[in-house]
Write a protein that holds these residues in place. Structure first.
Motif, PDB file in Angstrom:
ATOM      1  N   LYS A   1       1.151   4.256  -2.849  1.00 60.15           N
ATOM      2  CA  LYS A   1       0.614   5.320  -2.459  1.00 60.15           C
ATOM      3  C   LYS A   1       2.051   6.424  -3.089  1.00 60.15           C
ATOM      4  CE  LYS A   1       0.246   6.858   1.965  1.00 60.15           C
ATOM      5  NZ  LYS A   1       0.087   6.644   3.188  1.00 60.15           N
TER       6      LYS A   1
ATOM      7  N   ARG B   1       0.863  -1.183  -0.058  1.00 56.83           N
ATOM      8  CA  ARG B   1      -0.130   0.026  -0.048  1.00 56.83           C
ATOM      9  C   ARG B   1       0.897   1.152  -0.096  1.00 56.83           C
ATOM     10  NH1 ARG B   1      -4.180   1.027   4.677  1.00 56.83           N
ATOM     11  NH2 ARG B   1      -2.779   2.584   5.000  1.00 56.83           N
ATOM     12  N   GLU B   2       1.847   1.345   0.794  1.00 59.88           N
ATOM     13  CA  GLU B   2       2.687   2.237   1.011  1.00 59.88           C
ATOM     14  C   GLU B   2       3.462   2.664  -0.529  1.00 59.88           C
ATOM     15  OE1 GLU B   2       3.630   4.626   3.472  1.00 59.88           O
ATOM     16  OE2 GLU B   2       1.764   3.852   3.999  1.00 59.88           O
TER      17      GLU B   2
END
Ligand SMILES: Nc1ncnc2c1ncn2[C@@H]1O[C@H](COP(=O)(O)OP(=O)(O)OP(=O)(O)O)[C@@H](O)[C@H]1O
Ligand SMILES: [Mg+2]
Lengths: 515, 255
Positions: free
Chosen positions: A45, A41-42
């Protein structure tokens, strides 16, 4: 006197070893999954913030990448470019593994030789190669090749062998019309030969008459190949069969492929679990399974189901093809298989030519004063030569030490017993010492194979278009760093697992039976 | 030619092993200092002596596992020299059984026994296996043919090792402490096989500390010390009337 037995107390949960072990196993698994999810997810992003959207469209987009050597020098899509890089990596890796094994084994045995010169030469080889960084060696071989004479217009002509700073040209073979129909004859020869050799082996077992089973297998293949060399045009009648199979796959609903994938993965898990239970069965009855055993069984079951689901997910994935239309992965698989059979059918329709023809390297003028090799023969480019020689010699020096260690680890009594029985040196080495050394050698040898495969990525230093070099070019053009890195990792992990699987298979086969 | 009788069925023949002044150095350490002895066909010779006296070195010279540097060794009319042909001939006629068995762990019992007949004697496999089964019956373990050495007890392994040597149909058998690595209850089963072999007329040289075996089977005992034969004679002679001080000391320690 009686012994007091206190009433059996129930163990509290936090002291129950079984319970704690399960908690630990499951805990680690969940933590790992959570970590991956978080990292993913990081990364996504960050990508979105940097304005580059993470995606796979570049796989089918046309690229302007030109590749210096390989199965396709101007690939029409990202995926095709990567495929060229992968094939180049495999070319260096596989031929390097074979060469390093042969060379390393010879040098390892040489280092044990009583012949002083052989012994010292082997030692010098090992010590000098092993102690110089591989990257330097690759540069060294590149430099060696680049000082070879340049090709000039005087060199135009056909050769058996030609060394130049453009690479090494060598006479070789190439396939021609009739190759595939002829191959069918050869394969048939191998299959029939197997039965012939089995039959003759049985005769030898029963009567003691020497029947040369291996030799008769070989002879059968030769006979089939010889007949096929002239008879292959008659196989033209098979062409419609291949086209028929192609149409069958084209007509098959695409959903079949994920279903097959799912059945295979669940079937594999069931098989594994059954074998596992089988291995726990002793003559005394079924052994009690430990918690670890249960964990493995459950894990195998879950993996099977998970893979089945994954195969549906992947199968339903929609990709844009190079032609521009959209299709699911399952449809693409169906088309791919059908295309292969169609291509096979077309190659059976050819009636002229000879299955294999010799081909010699040729130096020609390519444009204004620019001289280079043409398509003929096989040409080993300077980058290929540098990376191949580098990784092969380097790995061979480690393999030599492994082989030496393995042979030394076989007890001296084995040699003595074999000698006392009258076996010659070549016989006892082959029949007694090497089979035992082999099982010691195999696991570290597998590591060296993995290292060699990974070291081919140094090809980027001499501009050899292997997977990392090609990937870097694409990455620079598209900015899609994460997907490219994922492809690299996936490729090398698959390769490594494949090598490990082969090594483990042989390792299990070679295992010595103990009580 | 002397023909001297021991047991009714065992008549000694001509000299089959001749050692004349055999010397052997390991670096500057001299392990054999001139060993001279003759062994007749069908004779059973037991070699005893303290540790490090050169017993193993001597019998290992007899099939060239060690090369002697001075003196002469003649086995069945063939002299042991650097000539590979002679070495090959002698090795195929002389069997050897080791203290540590030295079976090939990667081969089954059957394959251990048939390996040399097939590769050295070029015997057809079926015939070699039939012979191997007979030998396994002779040493009392026909049911173990398909097992691997690692699955057998020490005594069973040593009996397989004897069968493996016999499969080459040797004329002479060398034993280097064949029972020293065995538990007491297994020693007897191996000694029984060796006794049967002696009774069948095999020429045997046996390094051993089993004095019972020596007394029962040996025609002659050699006592080694510091690389030479210090004393030799019948078992009777050794147990009742040893001459040398070193022999007396040694026998008092092991009996
Ligand atoms: N390969 C070798 N290198 C150097 N010295 C050796 C070697 N083999 C044996 N020796 C030496 O030679 C001497 C005789 O050894 P040998 O093995 O023949 O003794 P042995 O009488 O069989 O003793 P044991 O009863 O302990 O087996 C010993 O001092 C030993 O250390
Ligand atoms: Mg000894």
């Amino acid at each position: 006197m009686t012994v007091e037995v206190r009433e059996h107390q129930k163990t509290p949960l936090w002291r129950n070893a079984t319970f704690l072990k399960w908690v630990a196993q499951i805990g680690v698994l969940i933590a790992l999954l959570a970590l991956f999810a978080l990292l993913g997810r990081e990364a996504l992003k960050n990508f979105n913030q940097s304005g580059i959207s993470f995606g796979w469209k570049w796989l089918s987009d046309p690229t302007g990448v030109d590749i210096r050597e390989g199965i396709d020098t101007s690939p029409d899509s990202g995926v095709r470019a990567l495929a060229v890089g992968m094939v180049n990596t495999l070319r260096v890796g596989i031929s390097g593994i074979v060469a390093a094994t042969v060379l390393g084994t010879l040098i390892g045995i040489g280092r044990l030789s009583k012949n002083w010169i052989v012994n010292k030469l082997s030692t010098i080889y090992i010590e000098s190669i092993r102690n110089v960084p591989l990257l330097l060696q690759i540069f060294f071989w590149q430099a060696m090749a680049l000082v070879l004479p340049q090709l000039t217009t005087d060199d135009v002509g056909t050769y058996w062998f030609k060394a130049s700073n453009k690479g090494f040209g060598l006479a070789w073979f190439r396939t021609d019309g009739g190759f595939w129909p002829w191959m069918l004859f050869v394969v048939a020869g191998i299959v029939v030969g197997r039965y012939v050799s089995r039959y003759r082996h049985r005769i030898q077992e029963e009567t003691g008459r020497i029947t040369y089973p291996g030799l008769s297998w070989f002879a059968t293949v030769i006979v089939f190949a010889a007949v096929g060399w002239f008879a292959w045009p008659i196989l033209r009648i098979l062409a419609p069969v291949w086209h028929g199979i192609a149409s069958f796959f084209r007509a098959l609903p695409p959903i079949v492929y994920p279903i097959v994938g799912a059945i295979a993965s669940i079937g594999f898990a069931v098989l594994w679990i059954r074998n596992f239970f089988e291995s726990r069965r002793t003559p005394a009855g079924f052994g009690k399974l430990t918690d670890d055993d249960w964990f493995r069984v459950i894990f195998a079951g879950f993996s099977g189901i998970a893979l089945a689901i994954v195969s549906f997910v992947i199968g339903g994935f929609v990709l844009t093809t190079v032609g521009g239309d959209k299709a699911t992965v399952a449809e693409l698989i169906g088309r791919g298989i059908a295309n292969v059979f169609d291509w096979f059918g077309r190659s059976f329709e050819v009636t002229s030519g000879s299955p294999i023809v010799g081909s010699r390297p040729e130096v020609i003028v390519k444009g204004a004063g620019f001289v280079n090799f043409s398509e003929g023969g096989v040409v080993m480019s300077v980058p290929f030569f540098a990376i191949w020689t580098g990784v092969t010699l380097y790995t061979a020096s480690f393999i030599a030490e492994i082989v030496r260690g393995g042979i030394l680890a076989v007890p001296k009594g084995q040699t003595e017993a074999a000698m006392a029985l009258g076996l010659r040196r070549s016989q006892y080495l082959r029949l007694v010492i090497l089979p035992q050394a082999f099982r010691i050698i195999l696991p570290p040898m597998g590591n060296q194979y993995l290292n060699l495969m990974k070291n081919t990525s140094l090809g980027i230093a001499v501009a050899f278009p292997e997977i990392v070099q090609v990937g870097t070019t694409i990455l620079n053009q598209t900015g899609q760093s994460l997907p490219v890195v994922l492809v690299w990792m996936g490729f090398f992990v698959t390769l490594s697992l494949g090598i490990s699987a082969i090594v483990n298979y042989y390792n299990r086969k070679m295992m010595i039976v103990e009580r | 030619m002397t023909m001297h009788e021991t047991t009714p069925e065992r008549v000694l023949g001509d000299d089959i092993v001749i050692a004349e002044g055999v010397k052997k150095w390991f670096g500057d350490f001299q392990a054999l200092k001139g060993v001279t002895t003759r062994v007749k066909e069908r004779e059973v010779v037991v070699i005893i002596g303290p540790s490090g006296s050169g017993k193993s070195t001597f019998i290992r010279c007899l099939n060239r596992l060690e090369a002697h540097q001075e003196g002469t060794i003649i086995i069945d009319g063939t002299e042991l020299t650097n000539d590979l042909k002679n070495i090959e001939k002698i090795r195929s006629e002389v069997g050897m059984v080791f203290q540590q068995f030295n079976l090939f762990p990667h081969l089954t019992v059957m394959d251990n026994i048939t390996l040399a007949p097939i590769w050295v004697r070029k015997t057809p496999k079926a015939e070699a296996e039939a012979t191997a089964m007979e030998l396994l019956e002779r040493v009392g373990i026909p049911e173990q043919a398909d097992k691997y050495p690692g699955q057998l007890s020490g005594g069973q392994q040593q009996r397989v090792a004897i069968a493996r040597s016999l499969a080459m149909k040797p004329r002479i058998m060398l034993f280097d402490e064949p029972t020293s690595a065995l538990d007491p209850e297994m020693i007897k089963e191996v000694l029984d096989v060796m006794k049967e072999l002696a009774a069948s007329g095999m020429t045997m040289l046996v390094v051993t500390h089993e004095m019972g075996f020596a007394r029962e089977v040996a025609d002659r005992v050699l006592f080694f010390d510091y690389g030479t034969i210090v004393e030799e004679g019948t078992p009777e002679h050794f147990f009742t009337n040893p001459q040398h001080d070193r022999t007396k000391l040694f026998l008092s320690q092991i009996l």
